[in-house]
Design a protein around this motif. Structure first.
Motif, mmCIF file in Angstrom:
data_model
loop_
_atom_site.group_PDB
_atom_site.id
_atom_site.type_symbol
_atom_site.label_atom_id
_atom_site.label_comp_id
_atom_site.label_asym_id
_atom_site.label_seq_id
_atom_site.Cartn_x
_atom_site.Cartn_y
_atom_site.Cartn_z
ATOM 1 N N GLU A 195 0.821 -1.208 0.000
ATOM 2 C CA GLU A 195 0.000 0.000 0.000
ATOM 3 C C GLU A 195 0.862 1.267 0.000
ATOM 4 O OE1 GLU A 195 -3.199 -0.099 -0.605
ATOM 5 O OE2 GLU A 195 -2.846 -2.258 -0.757
ATOM 6 N N LEU A 196 1.986 1.221 0.698
ATOM 7 C CA LEU A 196 2.895 2.363 0.685
ATOM 8 C C LEU A 196 3.422 2.641 -0.714
ATOM 9 C CD1 LEU A 196 5.047 1.863 3.911
ATOM 10 C CD2 LEU A 196 3.981 4.019 3.227
ATOM 11 N N LEU A 197 3.833 1.592 -1.399
ATOM 12 C CA LEU A 197 4.380 1.786 -2.735
ATOM 13 C C LEU A 197 3.304 2.322 -3.673
ATOM 14 C CD1 LEU A 197 6.578 1.736 -4.793
ATOM 15 C CD2 LEU A 197 6.251 -0.733 -5.061
ATOM 16 N N ARG A 198 2.114 1.784 -3.602
ATOM 17 C CA ARG A 198 1.039 2.274 -4.470
ATOM 18 C C ARG A 198 0.747 3.761 -4.168
ATOM 19 N NH1 ARG A 198 -2.119 -1.728 -3.795
ATOM 20 N NH2 ARG A 198 -1.667 -2.784 -5.763
ATOM 21 N N TYR A 199 0.726 4.102 -2.889
ATOM 22 C CA TYR A 199 0.472 5.494 -2.504
ATOM 23 C C TYR A 199 1.584 6.412 -3.022
ATOM 24 C CZ TYR A 199 -0.642 9.534 0.425
ATOM 25 O OH TYR A 199 -0.961 10.794 0.851
ATOM 26 N N CYS A 200 2.822 6.009 -2.848
ATOM 27 C CA CYS A 200 3.952 6.847 -3.269
ATOM 28 C C CYS A 200 3.995 6.995 -4.785
ATOM 29 C CB CYS A 200 5.257 6.248 -2.754
ATOM 30 S SG CYS A 200 5.482 6.422 -0.963
ATOM 31 N N LEU A 201 3.733 5.929 -5.505
ATOM 32 C CA LEU A 201 3.716 6.016 -6.964
ATOM 33 C C LEU A 201 2.650 6.996 -7.438
ATOM 34 C CD1 LEU A 201 4.075 2.225 -7.846
ATOM 35 C CD2 LEU A 201 5.821 3.982 -8.170
ATOM 36 N N ASP A 202 1.491 6.939 -6.839
ATOM 37 C CA ASP A 202 0.394 7.788 -7.289
ATOM 38 C C ASP A 202 0.563 9.253 -6.882
ATOM 39 O OD1 ASP A 202 -0.812 5.687 -8.526
ATOM 40 O OD2 ASP A 202 -2.226 5.252 -6.923
ATOM 41 N N HIS A 203 1.411 9.530 -5.895
ATOM 42 C CA HIS A 203 1.617 10.912 -5.439
ATOM 43 C C HIS A 203 2.976 11.471 -5.846
ATOM 44 C CE1 HIS A 203 -1.817 9.772 -2.908
ATOM 45 N NE2 HIS A 203 -2.035 11.066 -2.765
#
Length: 354
Positions: A195-203
Motif C-alpha cells: 500500500e505504501l508503494l502504491r500510494y507513493c507512486l500515485d503521489h
C-alpha cells in the motif's frame, strides 16, 4: 583503492596516523563526503522499534551543540574535510527551534553542500516552504504505513493525517524528489509495503524500504522477527512489475528498482536498503555528528570522539579537524551485525541520528 560491490572492504589497513589534509579518508580507502548531523535526541513519536512508550531521558539542553557550534563544525567539514552532502536528522529535527538558522548557515558555505533533512513529518506542513527558503534542497519523510490503524500502533500516536499533509506540502514547496523512508512492522509490514508503494507512486514520492536494524532503546531486536530484503522484494513482485534500475548505485544505500505502470498505479521507482542482510559497508561514505557533539565513524560504533569538548575547551580549528580525521581513520571495516560477538550500540537510534 576502488570500492565496488557490496559487503566489507578487504584491503590491508595501512600503518601510521590519519592524513593531515586531503579527503576525509579511512584506512580502507573509503572517503566520507556525507555528513549526518543529529540536531536533537527528542522526538514527538514513540515508534515501537525505536523507543519505549514512555519515551527516554532526553539530553539536557546545555549538552546539545548550539547553532554557533554547529555552524563552526559544518564550516570545518565542508571547507577542510571535503564534505559535500549534509543531512540533518534527530530524534526529530523539526522540534529544533534553530533548524532554519542552521540550514541557512550550511547553505552559505563555499562550496555549497547539498542539504537534506530526515523527518517524521509532524509539523512539516506549516514549515516546508520556510525550510525551502532557508536553503533545504530535499527531504526524506519517515512513514511506515498509510493504514491509520497500523500507523497509530507503530508510532503510538494518531498523526497519519499530519504526515500525509507534510508530504504534500514538501512537494508543493519544491523539495523534490520527496522520499519516503519505511521500516516495516514484523506483523503487518508486508501488507503495508504494498500500500505504501502504491500510494507513493500515485503521489510522485520515492519509497525506500529499510530493513529494521538493532538500534532500539530496549535492545529487543531479533533477527528472525525482522522482515528482510528478500521477503520485501518477493512481496512487491507479486503486485508490481519490478526491473533493476540500470543507473550505477555508487555509495547509495538503496538498491533501486523501476516499477512499471499498472492498472491501479503509476510508474516510478522503489528502493530497498538491506543494511542487515546485504551489507554495503564497502561503499560507505558517511561521517556522523551527534546532537551532543560526538563524532561516530559508523552507525554501530562503540566509540565516539568528543568534538564538543574541544570546542568548549578553546581548541582551534586545526585541533578539531585533526580529531575528526583521527576518528574516521579508525573506522572499522563494517557494522558487524552478522558477527557472533556483535554488541548493539549503547545509544539508541534517536540519540545517534538517522
Amino acid at each position: 583503492m576502488t570500492v565496488t560491490g557490496l559487503g566489507f572492504p578487504t584491503v590491508a589497513r595501512p600503518a601510521g596516523d590519519a592524513p593531515k589534509d586531503g579527503p576525509l579518508i579511512d584506512t580502507y580507502g573509503r572517503v566520507a563526503t556525507d555528513l549526518r548531523v543529529s540536531l536533537t535526541d527528542r522526538c514527538n513519536l514513540r515508534c515501537t522499534y525505536c523507543m519505549p512508550a514512555e519515551g527516554l531521558d532526553w539530553l539536557p539542553g546545555d549538552a546539545l551543540l548550539s547553532a554557533a557550534e554547529l555552524g563552526r563544525l559544518l564550516h570545518i567539514a565542508v571547507t577542510r574535510l571535503g564534505v559535500t552532502n549534509i543531512r540533518f536528522t534527530g530524534g526529530e529535527p523539526l522540534v529544533t527551534r534553530h533548524l532554519e538558522e542552521v540550514i541557512t548557515a550550511a547553505a552559505a558555505l563555499t562550496p555549497r553542500p547539498e542539504i537534506t533533512l530526515t523527518t517524521n513529518g509532524i509539523g512539516l506542513a506549516r514549515r516546508a516552504r520556510g525550510l525551502k527558503q532557508a536553503g533545504l534542497d530535499r527531504l526524506n519523510v519517515s512513514l511506515d504505513s498509510v493504514n491509520a490503524e497500523h500507523f497509530a500502533r507503530i508510532t503510538r500516536r494518531d498523526r497519519l493525517a499530519d504526515v500525509l499533509a507534510g508530504l504534500a506540502a514538501a512537494k508543493a514547496a519544491g523539495l523534490n524528489p520527496v522520499k519516503v523512508n519505511a521500516v516495516l512492522d514484523p506483523v503487518t509490514g508486508l501488507d503495508d509495503a504494498v500500500e505504501l508503494l502504491r500510494y507513493c507512486l500515485d503521489h510522485g514520492y520515492q519509497l525506500r524500504i529499510i530493513e529494521q536494524m538493532p538500534l532500539d532503546a530496549g535492545h529487543s531486536w531479533r533477527r528472525g522477527e525482522a522482515i528482510d530484503a528478500d521477503q520485501i522484494l518477493r512481496t512487491l513482485r507479486s503486485h508490481f512489475d519490478l526491473q533493476p534500475d540500470p543507473r550505477p548505485r555508487g555509495s547509495a544505500p538503496a538498491e533501486l528498482w523501476q516499477v512499471a505502470a499498472g492498472p491501479d498505479h503509476a510508474a516510478g521507482t522503489v528502493g530497498v536498503i538491506a543494511s542487515v542482510s546485504h551489507a554495503f559497508c564497502s561503499a560507505c561514505d558517511r561521517t556522523r555528528l551527534t546532537a551532543d557533539g560526538q563524532i561516530r565513524s559508523c552507525l554501530f560504533s562503540q566509540e565516539e570522539t568528543d568534538l564538543r569538548g574541544l570546542l568548549r575547551g578553546g581548541a582551534d580549528d586545526d585541533a578539531v579537524e585533526a580529531a575528526w580525521r583521527g576518528a574516521m581513520w579508525a573506522k572499522p571495516a563494517g557494522h558487524g551485525i552478522n558477527d557472533p560477538d556483535f554488541v548493539q550500540p549503547t545509544r539508541p537510534m534517536s540519540a545517534i541520528g538517522g
